[in-house]
Design a protein around this motif. Structure first.
Motif, PDB file in Angstrom:
ATOM      1  N   PHE A  54       0.835  -1.202   0.000  1.00 17.33           N
ATOM      2  CA  PHE A  54       0.000   0.000   0.000  1.00 17.33           C
ATOM      3  C   PHE A  54       0.871   1.254   0.000  1.00 17.33           C
ATOM      4  N   ILE A  55       1.889   1.285   0.850  1.00 13.21           N
ATOM      5  CA  ILE A  55       2.779   2.439   0.937  1.00 13.21           C
ATOM      6  C   ILE A  55       3.513   2.646  -0.383  1.00 13.21           C
ATOM      7  N   GLU A  56       3.951   1.549  -0.997  1.00 15.61           N
ATOM      8  CA  GLU A  56       4.641   1.650  -2.290  1.00 15.61           C
ATOM      9  C   GLU A  56       3.732   2.260  -3.346  1.00 15.61           C
ATOM     10  N   ARG A  57       2.495   1.792  -3.396  1.00 18.92           N
ATOM     11  CA  ARG A  57       1.532   2.331  -4.360  1.00 18.92           C
ATOM     12  C   ARG A  57       1.219   3.795  -4.045  1.00 18.92           C
ATOM     13  N   PHE A  58       1.051   4.107  -2.770  1.00 16.13           N
ATOM     14  CA  PHE A  58       0.732   5.472  -2.362  1.00 16.13           C
ATOM     15  C   PHE A  58       1.837   6.431  -2.787  1.00 16.13           C
ATOM     16  N   ARG A  59       3.083   6.026  -2.597  1.00 15.94           N
ATOM     17  CA  ARG A  59       4.216   6.870  -3.008  1.00 15.94           C
ATOM     18  C   ARG A  59       4.252   7.069  -4.520  1.00 15.94           C
ATOM     19  N   ALA A  60       3.818   6.078  -5.259  1.00 17.21           N
ATOM     20  CA  ALA A  60       3.792   6.203  -6.717  1.00 17.21           C
ATOM     21  C   ALA A  60       2.709   7.175  -7.177  1.00 17.21           C
ATOM     22  N   ILE A  61       1.619   7.240  -6.428  1.00 19.04           N
ATOM     23  CA  ILE A  61       0.521   8.151  -6.779  1.00 19.04           C
ATOM     24  C   ILE A  61       0.861   9.589  -6.390  1.00 19.04           C
ATOM     25  N   TYR A  62       1.460   9.748  -5.196  1.00 15.18           N
ATOM     26  CA  TYR A  62       1.777  11.083  -4.672  1.00 15.18           C
ATOM     27  C   TYR A  62       3.283  11.179  -4.373  1.00 15.18           C
ATOM     28  N   PRO A  63       4.120  11.162  -5.386  1.00 15.61           N
ATOM     29  CA  PRO A  63       5.570  11.105  -5.147  1.00 15.61           C
ATOM     30  C   PRO A  63       6.134  12.308  -4.399  1.00 15.61           C
ATOM     31  N   ASP A  64       5.510  13.467  -4.533  1.00 18.34           N
ATOM     32  CA  ASP A  64       6.063  14.681  -3.914  1.00 18.34           C
ATOM     33  C   ASP A  64       5.611  14.885  -2.472  1.00 18.34           C
ATOM     34  N   ASP A  65       4.461  14.331  -2.110  1.00 15.82           N
ATOM     35  CA  ASP A  65       3.867  14.631  -0.801  1.00 15.82           C
ATOM     36  C   ASP A  65       3.655  13.395   0.067  1.00 15.82           C
ATOM     37  N   ALA A  66       4.145  12.248  -0.347  1.00 17.85           N
ATOM     38  CA  ALA A  66       3.791  10.988   0.298  1.00 17.85           C
ATOM     39  C   ALA A  66       4.090  10.977   1.797  1.00 17.85           C
ATOM     40  N   ASP A  67       5.273  11.422   2.203  1.00 14.77           N
ATOM     41  CA  ASP A  67       5.640  11.342   3.619  1.00 14.77           C
ATOM     42  C   ASP A  67       4.686  12.150   4.496  1.00 14.77           C
ATOM     43  N   THR A  68       4.397  13.373   4.064  1.00 13.72           N
ATOM     44  CA  THR A  68       3.482  14.228   4.833  1.00 13.72           C
ATOM     45  C   THR A  68       2.083  13.635   4.881  1.00 13.72           C
ATOM     46  N   LEU A  69       1.613  13.130   3.746  1.00 15.05           N
ATOM     47  CA  LEU A  69       0.268  12.567   3.690  1.00 15.05           C
ATOM     48  C   LEU A  69       0.152  11.285   4.509  1.00 15.05           C
ATOM     49  N   LEU A  70       1.188  10.466   4.488  1.00 13.54           N
ATOM     50  CA  LEU A  70       1.158   9.208   5.242  1.00 13.54           C
ATOM     51  C   LEU A  70       1.093   9.448   6.749  1.00 13.54           C
ATOM     52  N   GLU A  71       1.613  10.566   7.198  1.00 12.88           N
ATOM     53  CA  GLU A  71       1.549  10.890   8.631  1.00 12.88           C
ATOM     54  C   GLU A  71       0.109  11.053   9.115  1.00 12.88           C
ATOM     55  N   THR A  72      -0.799  11.420   8.200  1.00 13.31           N
ATOM     56  CA  THR A  72      -2.191  11.640   8.606  1.00 13.31           C
ATOM     57  C   THR A  72      -2.898  10.339   8.970  1.00 13.31           C
ATOM     58  N   PHE A  73      -2.311   9.188   8.616  1.00 15.38           N
ATOM     59  CA  PHE A  73      -2.914   7.906   8.956  1.00 15.38           C
ATOM     60  C   PHE A  73      -2.609   7.512  10.409  1.00 15.38           C
ATOM     61  N   GLU A  74      -1.762   8.281  11.068  1.00 19.94           N
ATOM     62  CA  GLU A  74      -1.260   7.882  12.388  1.00 19.94           C
ATOM     63  C   GLU A  74      -2.050   8.466  13.556  1.00 19.94           C
ATOM     64  N   ARG A  75      -2.980   9.371  13.290  1.00 18.17           N
ATOM     65  CA  ARG A  75      -3.715   9.989  14.397  1.00 18.17           C
ATOM     66  C   ARG A  75      -5.182  10.207  14.021  1.00 18.17           C
ATOM     67  N   PRO A  76      -6.059  10.189  15.018  1.00 16.49           N
ATOM     68  CA  PRO A  76      -7.487  10.392  14.744  1.00 16.49           C
ATOM     69  C   PRO A  76      -7.749  11.775  14.158  1.00 16.49           C
ATOM     70  N   ARG A  77      -8.684  11.828  13.232  1.00 13.34           N
ATOM     71  CA  ARG A  77      -9.069  13.120  12.654  1.00 13.34           C
ATOM     72  C   ARG A  77     -10.149  13.784  13.510  1.00 13.34           C
ATOM     73  N   ARG A  78     -10.265  15.095  13.357  1.00  9.99           N
ATOM     74  CA  ARG A  78     -11.362  15.809  13.985  1.00  9.99           C
ATOM     75  C   ARG A  78     -12.688  15.225  13.494  1.00  9.99           C
ATOM     76  N   VAL A  79     -13.690  15.313  14.318  1.00 17.01           N
ATOM     77  CA  VAL A  79     -15.006  14.777  13.976  1.00 17.01           C
ATOM     78  C   VAL A  79     -15.839  15.899  13.378  1.00 17.01           C
ATOM     79  N   SER A  80     -16.262  15.710  12.151  1.00 19.54           N
ATOM     80  CA  SER A  80     -17.061  16.737  11.477  1.00 19.54           C
ATOM     81  C   SER A  80     -18.532  16.325  11.469  1.00 19.54           C
ATOM     82  N   PHE A  81     -19.379  17.317  11.444  1.00 18.50           N
ATOM     83  CA  PHE A  81     -20.814  17.064  11.386  1.00 18.50           C
ATOM     84  C   PHE A  81     -21.498  18.207  10.651  1.00 18.50           C
TER      85      PHE A  81
END
Length: 309
Positions: free
Chosen positions: A7-34
């Motif tokens: 998954f990480i390999e594919r993700f980096r291929a899709i977003y080669p310039d921003d992958a590291d920053t974007l992958l960090e968002t998978f590590e913490r809960p997001r704000r709850v929107s309503f």
């Protein structure tokens, strides 16, 4: 536990310039929107009552009915009186964009082809001011009754519920709808969390291929059900091009009457649709599609607006 290496390999291929920053968002809960539901209440009243329950929602700049709270306040929100009454609906911000882009209007005939649990259907009913006809379709029994209950609690009086397989709707209702929303079942990659292995336990490229086959059949049904001049929004919560651009590309080849429309949304965390994946080249107009990039407050999402000309 880390996300799957592939998954990480594919993700980096899709977003080669921003992958590291974007992958960090998978590590913490997001704000709850309503979303405050204008079919049941008004914003001032709802915010006052939320304040009384100890909630301090932050407004979302691009949609006056949208707000968010810290992740730790989810339980408080879901146990609030407003939630029980249907005055608010917990919904991801990315998901709210889909009805806004499709733009259903009062008096129109609208189809939500894979509607459960009902957040986008309810939002469209509000945008239509409960005037017109809204068909909501869901094949699974449990999900169907959850959808029906959510729409009834939310006051969507124009919603007509059908427990049916969306793949057959196009043949049963040809050229019937002004607008069609297809938020297709997918591999749910955008909902992966490194701290919740169950969110990606069954992910594989094989599943992506299985989803793509289902998505294309739903796309065919959606196109058949759309009136000439009508608009169709295709969406998924997957990053996989096989489930996104490739599905639309196949439809464009088969249906010359379908054109890709540009999408304008007032957010910065976006990326154009990809026009090439591995050795496969897609229709260049797919660059008009939008990929929502994951942030601390938004899930990843794919959105492509089509028009039958």
């Amino acid at each position: 536990m880390p996300l799957p290496d592939l998954f990480i390999e594919r993700f980096r291929a899709i977003y080669p310039d921003d992958a590291d920053t974007l992958l960090e968002t998978f590590e913490r809960p997001r704000r709850v929107s309503f979303r405050i539901n204008p079919l049941k209440t008004d914003t001032d009243t709802a915010l006052k009552q939320l304040d009384e329950e100890g909630l301090e929602p932050e407004p979302v700049a691009w949609y006056p009915y949208a707000f968010s709270v810290e992740a730790k306040m989810r339980d408080t929100l879901t146990h609030s009186r407003l939630f029980d009454r249907g005055d608010i609906y917990i919904q991801s911000l990315s998901s709210m964009l889909a009805p806004l882009i499709l733009g259903p209007r009062p008096g129109e005939t609208v189809l939500d082809l894979t509607a459960a649990p009902g957040g986008k259907s309810l939002m469209m009913a509000a945008m239509m001011q409960n005037e017109g006809w809204l068909s909501v379709v869901e094949p699974g029994k449990d999900r169907f009754f959850r959808l029906k209950a959510n729409l009834e609690r939310g006051g969507a009086t124009i919603a007509h519920h059908y427990m049916a397989d969306g793949r057959g709707v196009g043949n049963k209702c040809p050229a019937m709808f002004d607008r069609v929303l297809l938020d297709a079942p997918c591999s749910t990659e955008a909902k992966f969390k490194t701290y919740a292995p169950q969110t990606y336990a069954f992910w594989s490229e094989r599943k992506i291929k299985e989803m793509a086959k289902l998505q294309y059949r739903l796309m065919e049904s959606a196109i058949k059900s759309l009136k000439p001049g009508g608009k169709l929004l295709y969406a998924t919560c997957s990053f996989a091009p096989e489930e996104n651009e490739a599905v639309v590309d196949k439809a464009l080849h088969k249906h010359p009457e379908i054109h890709v429309e540009p999408i304008e949304i007032p957010i910065e965390n976006i990326h154009p649709g990809v026009t090439q994946w591995k050795k496969k080249r897609f229709n260049l107009n797919l660059s008009k599609a939008v990929r929502i990039l994951p942030t601390e407050s938004m899930d990843g999402f794919f959105l492509c607006l089509l028009k039958k000309v």
